[in-house]
Write a protein that holds these residues in place. Sequence first.
Motif, PDB file in Angstrom:
ATOM      1  N   GLN A  75     -47.458 -13.685 -34.619  1.00  0.00           N
ATOM      2  CA  GLN A  75     -46.567 -12.712 -34.551  1.00  0.00           C
ATOM      3  C   GLN A  75     -46.654 -11.378 -34.586  1.00  0.00           C
ATOM      4  OE1 GLN A  75     -44.479 -13.277 -31.566  1.00  0.00           O
ATOM      5  NE2 GLN A  75     -45.073 -16.095 -31.256  1.00  0.00           N
ATOM      6  N   SER A  76     -47.235 -11.283 -36.120  1.00  0.00           N
ATOM      7  CA  SER A  76     -47.388  -9.747 -36.601  1.00  0.00           C
ATOM      8  C   SER A  76     -48.272  -8.978 -35.543  1.00  0.00           C
ATOM      9  CB  SER A  76     -47.603  -9.964 -37.550  1.00  0.00           C
ATOM     10  OG  SER A  76     -49.171  -9.652 -37.784  1.00  0.00           O
ATOM     11  N   ALA A 105     -47.929  -4.193 -40.697  1.00  0.00           N
ATOM     12  CA  ALA A 105     -47.247  -5.419 -40.093  1.00  0.00           C
ATOM     13  C   ALA A 105     -46.641  -6.503 -39.829  1.00  0.00           C
ATOM     14  CB  ALA A 105     -48.318  -5.757 -38.755  1.00  0.00           C
ATOM     15  N   GLY A 106     -46.369  -6.403 -41.940  1.00  0.00           N
ATOM     16  CA  GLY A 106     -45.973  -7.434 -42.098  1.00  0.00           C
ATOM     17  C   GLY A 106     -46.210  -8.629 -43.818  1.00  0.00           C
ATOM     18  N   SER A 107     -45.324  -8.393 -43.954  1.00  0.00           N
ATOM     19  CA  SER A 107     -45.738  -9.526 -45.324  1.00  0.00           C
ATOM     20  C   SER A 107     -44.886 -10.641 -46.295  1.00  0.00           C
ATOM     21  CB  SER A 107     -45.454  -8.626 -46.967  1.00  0.00           C
ATOM     22  OG  SER A 107     -44.271  -8.302 -47.297  1.00  0.00           O
ATOM     23  N   TYR A 153     -51.891  -7.560 -43.174  1.00  0.00           N
ATOM     24  CA  TYR A 153     -50.607  -8.397 -43.132  1.00  0.00           C
ATOM     25  C   TYR A 153     -51.049  -8.960 -45.103  1.00  0.00           C
ATOM     26  CZ  TYR A 153     -46.592 -11.898 -42.640  1.00  0.00           C
ATOM     27  OH  TYR A 153     -45.600 -12.132 -42.844  1.00  0.00           O
ATOM     28  N   LEU A 154     -49.974  -8.774 -45.476  1.00  0.00           N
ATOM     29  CA  LEU A 154     -50.594  -9.043 -46.972  1.00  0.00           C
ATOM     30  C   LEU A 154     -49.925 -10.362 -47.369  1.00  0.00           C
ATOM     31  CD1 LEU A 154     -49.536  -6.093 -48.727  1.00  0.00           C
ATOM     32  CD2 LEU A 154     -52.307  -6.957 -48.289  1.00  0.00           C
ATOM     33  N   LEU A 155     -50.276 -11.236 -47.585  1.00  0.00           N
ATOM     34  CA  LEU A 155     -49.477 -12.985 -48.286  1.00  0.00           C
ATOM     35  C   LEU A 155     -49.873 -12.985 -49.470  1.00  0.00           C
ATOM     36  CD1 LEU A 155     -48.060 -15.430 -47.483  1.00  0.00           C
ATOM     37  CD2 LEU A 155     -50.233 -16.064 -46.277  1.00  0.00           C
ATOM     38  N   ASP A 158     -54.562 -15.447 -34.684  1.00  0.00           N
ATOM     39  CA  ASP A 158     -55.337 -14.483 -33.786  1.00  0.00           C
ATOM     40  C   ASP A 158     -54.884 -13.088 -34.743  1.00  0.00           C
ATOM     41  OD1 ASP A 158     -55.830 -13.464 -31.333  1.00  0.00           O
ATOM     42  OD2 ASP A 158     -53.489 -12.740 -30.800  1.00  0.00           O
ATOM     43  N   VAL A 159     -55.756 -13.347 -36.113  1.00  0.00           N
ATOM     44  CA  VAL A 159     -56.490 -12.106 -36.656  1.00  0.00           C
ATOM     45  C   VAL A 159     -57.308 -11.970 -36.857  1.00  0.00           C
ATOM     46  CG1 VAL A 159     -56.575 -11.358 -38.762  1.00  0.00           C
ATOM     47  CG2 VAL A 159     -53.837 -12.667 -38.477  1.00  0.00           C
TER      48      VAL A 159
END
Length: 263
Positions: free
Chosen positions: A154-155, A133-135, A107-109, A181-182
């Motif tokens: 959620q991802s 999975a998401g960003s 996941y990229l934030l 939860d990562v």
Amino acid sequence: MRHRRQLLFGLYFDPLSMDEVIEQCRNALVTRSRVLLGVLNAAKIVNLRGDEALRNSLMECDLLLADGQSVVWASRLLGRPLPERVAGIDIFERLLGLAHRENRSIYLLGAKPEVLAALQLRLAQAYPGLRIAGSHHGYFKAAESAEVAEDIRQSGADMLFLGMTSPKKEIFLGAHGASLDVPILHGVGGSFDILAGLTQRAPDHWQRSGFEWAYRVMQEPRRLWWRYARTNTIFLALTLAELLRPARAFKRSRASAVMQPAE
């Protein structure tokens, strides 16, 4: 942890090589246990003294590593040596390779939306089939941080990379890291811009010599020269003070870290 942590500048560093860090991350993925990574350079060591939220968030890290070569040199001078510089961007690239090889999701934030889009395109080219999975861009308001954290949770991502500046990334992780939860959480600062091809990292010989900061100043002298002149001078003074009288470990304050508004 089996290794003995080194107390430097009031914080406990983990004396690990890059390979050892990546191996611990791989084990965490298998066991689905958390590894919150923290990296420290000279500037951050200077700034954390006046920034309680940053200091508290760093004390929450599972691994605290020397991002700056000057920190490694200081550790050797002080008789509490760290084996090598473990730069945040190098960890980022090694973990991307691990995710690609072992079919792990990321996941990229952080960064601006256009930078994030450019980064994802570059990653798709460099790591075909990499699971993103998401960003989410990094320009969200403080009131939206819980919503962003829920999207990450959620991802189902295996790794979270935060392309946000200090202390924002440390504060976000300090406030929300436990609920995401990562397994692998890593704040990578300006690495998104570099991997997206928008800015250039110093050549290898500048990095090895400990003058990567000088290369950055050459790129943006008006904005950066005073910042580095100030922090480098204060860091030298702190190292001398540490040599004469080692600092005691910081204690976490009762005040909780709160997400600050993103710029």
